[in-house]
Design an enzyme around this catalytic site. Structure first.
Site, PDB file in Angstrom:
ATOM      1  N   LYS A 159       6.740  78.593  19.658  1.00 37.58           N
ATOM      2  CA  LYS A 159       5.654  78.536  18.758  1.00 37.58           C
ATOM      3  C   LYS A 159       4.289  78.075  19.420  1.00 37.58           C
ATOM      4  O   LYS A 159       4.197  77.000  18.949  1.00 37.58           O
ATOM      5  CB  LYS A 159       6.217  77.840  17.662  1.00 37.58           C
ATOM      6  CG  LYS A 159       5.628  78.132  16.119  1.00 37.58           C
ATOM      7  CD  LYS A 159       6.314  77.527  14.826  1.00 37.58           C
ATOM      8  CE  LYS A 159       5.435  77.606  13.703  1.00 37.58           C
ATOM      9  NZ  LYS A 159       5.552  79.088  13.239  1.00 37.58           N
TER      10      LYS A 159
HETATM   11  C1  LIG Z   1       5.459  84.549  14.170  1.00 38.88           C
HETATM   12  C2  LIG Z   1       6.483  83.718  12.960  1.00 38.88           C
HETATM   13  N1  LIG Z   1       7.631  84.592  12.874  1.00 38.88           N
HETATM   14  C3  LIG Z   1       8.639  83.668  12.257  1.00 38.88           C
HETATM   15  C4  LIG Z   1       8.442  82.578  11.494  1.00 38.88           C
HETATM   16  C5  LIG Z   1       9.589  81.967  10.820  1.00 38.88           C
HETATM   17  O1  LIG Z   1      10.026  80.850  11.342  1.00 38.88           O
HETATM   18  P1  LIG Z   1      10.645  79.861  10.696  1.00 38.88           P
HETATM   19  O2  LIG Z   1       9.662  79.225   9.879  1.00 38.88           O
HETATM   20  O3  LIG Z   1      11.577  78.951  11.735  1.00 38.88           O
HETATM   21  O4  LIG Z   1      11.808  80.316   9.586  1.00 38.88           O
HETATM   22  C6  LIG Z   1       7.019  81.990  11.623  1.00 38.88           C
HETATM   23  C7  LIG Z   1       7.103  80.507  10.924  1.00 38.88           C
HETATM   24  N2  LIG Z   1       5.574  80.613  10.546  1.00 38.88           N
HETATM   25  C8  LIG Z   1       5.135  79.194  10.126  1.00 38.88           C
HETATM   26  C9  LIG Z   1       3.772  79.126  10.153  1.00 38.88           C
HETATM   27  C10 LIG Z   1       2.807  79.739   9.034  1.00 38.88           C
HETATM   28  C11 LIG Z   1       1.543  79.545   8.945  1.00 38.88           C
HETATM   29  O5  LIG Z   1       0.719  80.158   8.562  1.00 38.88           O
HETATM   30  O6  LIG Z   1       0.929  78.541   9.764  1.00 38.88           O
HETATM   31  C12 LIG Z   1       5.895  78.803   8.726  1.00 38.88           C
HETATM   32  O7  LIG Z   1       6.222  79.771   8.104  1.00 38.88           O
HETATM   33  O8  LIG Z   1       5.568  77.467   8.710  1.00 38.88           O
HETATM   34  C13 LIG Z   1       6.261  82.518  12.531  1.00 38.88           C
HETATM   35  O9  LIG Z   1       4.891  82.221  12.692  1.00 38.88           O
END
Ligand SMILES: Cc1[nH+]cc(COP(=O)(O)O)c(CN[C@@H](CCC(=O)O)C(=O)O)c1O
Length: 307
Positions: A159
């Site tokens: 991330k």
């Molecule tokens: C690219 C991406 N793919 C999948 C996910 C889902 O991951 P998880 O939260 O572990 O289920 C997230 C989280 N995106 C984070 C950031 C959002 C933002 O706008 O900043 C979030 O959902 O907190 C992503 O950034």
């Protein structure tokens, strides 16, 4: 605007929100090599507060840092404790938590040299990521003209801050064209994920999601796969194409911020009946019950704290 809290944890100290400043020559500000997390705390059914899968998120933060080659100057447990401390000092019974690890100022140029590694933790109230109506009625999605990263161009299991330029390009394009979110394809043309969420489709009661090739290994994705399987659903991880999504019975995005957001339309094609599907509704309801401590079976995923 983000709703300010009183304190931000910054390099081991709690500082006032407005004092959490950095120099304009902060390396990550220019070159994007930093890592972050998105975590949620919820008010639970018993009136207590709990962070959902806190340790798993912090472990992913350290994995992301390892992938990018950054050494975090704190331990996993120190960051876990700092997150709870920051929620408590801000009196947040529920809210969003943003740990950020970045390369500070010192040398300029691509190689970060021995610039200091800095760590900040901010918390703030954050409601429905794509709007309350989205959770209920679903959203309109457009396939992006931007591919998701090639898996050897950007490190998609991390991330990483710089990865989100790709997300910004896709999100701004979709919203400018009147849609709520972008669907991104991988460099082979298969469905990958959205700009900040993973994706699931449902067909004949079989639940399918993309394998962990070009996508962030989402913690919400993993949680929903476990809950769905425990409910007796068949859940498969398999590459699929945009036209398989078009003819799905249901589709939804998931993520910490997005939670479980139904998709009602993709590229101007109605998905299923153009509303939140029955399986999606069931998973969304069960997900909210789990994160709010309503299902004893998943109590291990909750870190409780008292305000
Ligand atoms: C690219 C991406 N793919 C999948 C996910 C889902 O991951 P998880 O939260 O572990 O289920 C997230 C989280 N995106 C984070 C950031 C959002 C933002 O706008 O900043 C979030 O959902 O907190 C992503 O950034």
């Amino acid at each position: 605007m983000v709703q300010k809290a009183e304190k931000i944890w910054f390099d081991g100290k709690l500082v006032n929100w407005d004092d959490a400043q950095v120099h304009v020559l902060t390396h990550t500000l220019h070159y994007g090599a930093g890592v972050f997390e998105g975590i949620r705390a919820y008010c639970c059914v018993d009136g207590k507060s709990a962070v959902f899968r806190l340790k798993d998120h912090v472990v992913r933060l350290f994995d992301s840092a390892k992938i990018i080659g950054i050494k975090i100057p704190f331990t996993i447990d120190e960051i876990v404790d700092a997150i709870i401390e920051t929620l408590k000092v801000n009196g947040l019974k529920e809210g969003y938590i943003r740990p950020l690890v970045f390369i500070g100022d010192g040398v300029m140029g691509v190689h970060p040299g021995s610039n200091p590694i800095r760590v900040a933790i901010a918390t703030w109230p954050w409601g429905a990521y794509l709007g309350e109506e989205a959770l209920e009625k679903g959203i309109r999605v457009k396939t992006s003209s931007f591919n998701r990263h090639h898996v050897n161009a950007m490190m998609t299991k991390a991330k990483a801050c710089g990865n989100y330029v790709n997300s910004i390009l896709a999100k701004v394009e979709a919203v400018t064209d009147g849609y709520d979110e972008a669907l991104m394809l991988d460099t082979q043309g298969f469905v990958s994920e959205a700009t900040g969420e993973n994706i699931f489709i449902v067909k004949d009661n079989i639940i399918k999601t993309t394998p962990l090739t070009s996508v962030l290994p989402g913690i919400t994705r993993a949680s929903l796969m476990k809950v769905a399987r425990d409910l007796g659903y068949e859940v498969v991880e398999q590459l699929f194409t945009r036209d398989e999504l078009y003819i799905a019975d249901e589709a939804f995005f998931c993520g910490t911020a997005a939670e479980v957001t139904p998709i009602r339309e993709v590229d101007n094609r109605i998905i299923g009946e153009g509303k939140c599907g029955l399986v999606t509704k069931k998973l969304q309801k069960d997900y909210f019950n789990v994160v709010k401590g309503g299902n004893e079976k998943y109590s291990g995923w909750l870190d409780y704290y008292e305000i």
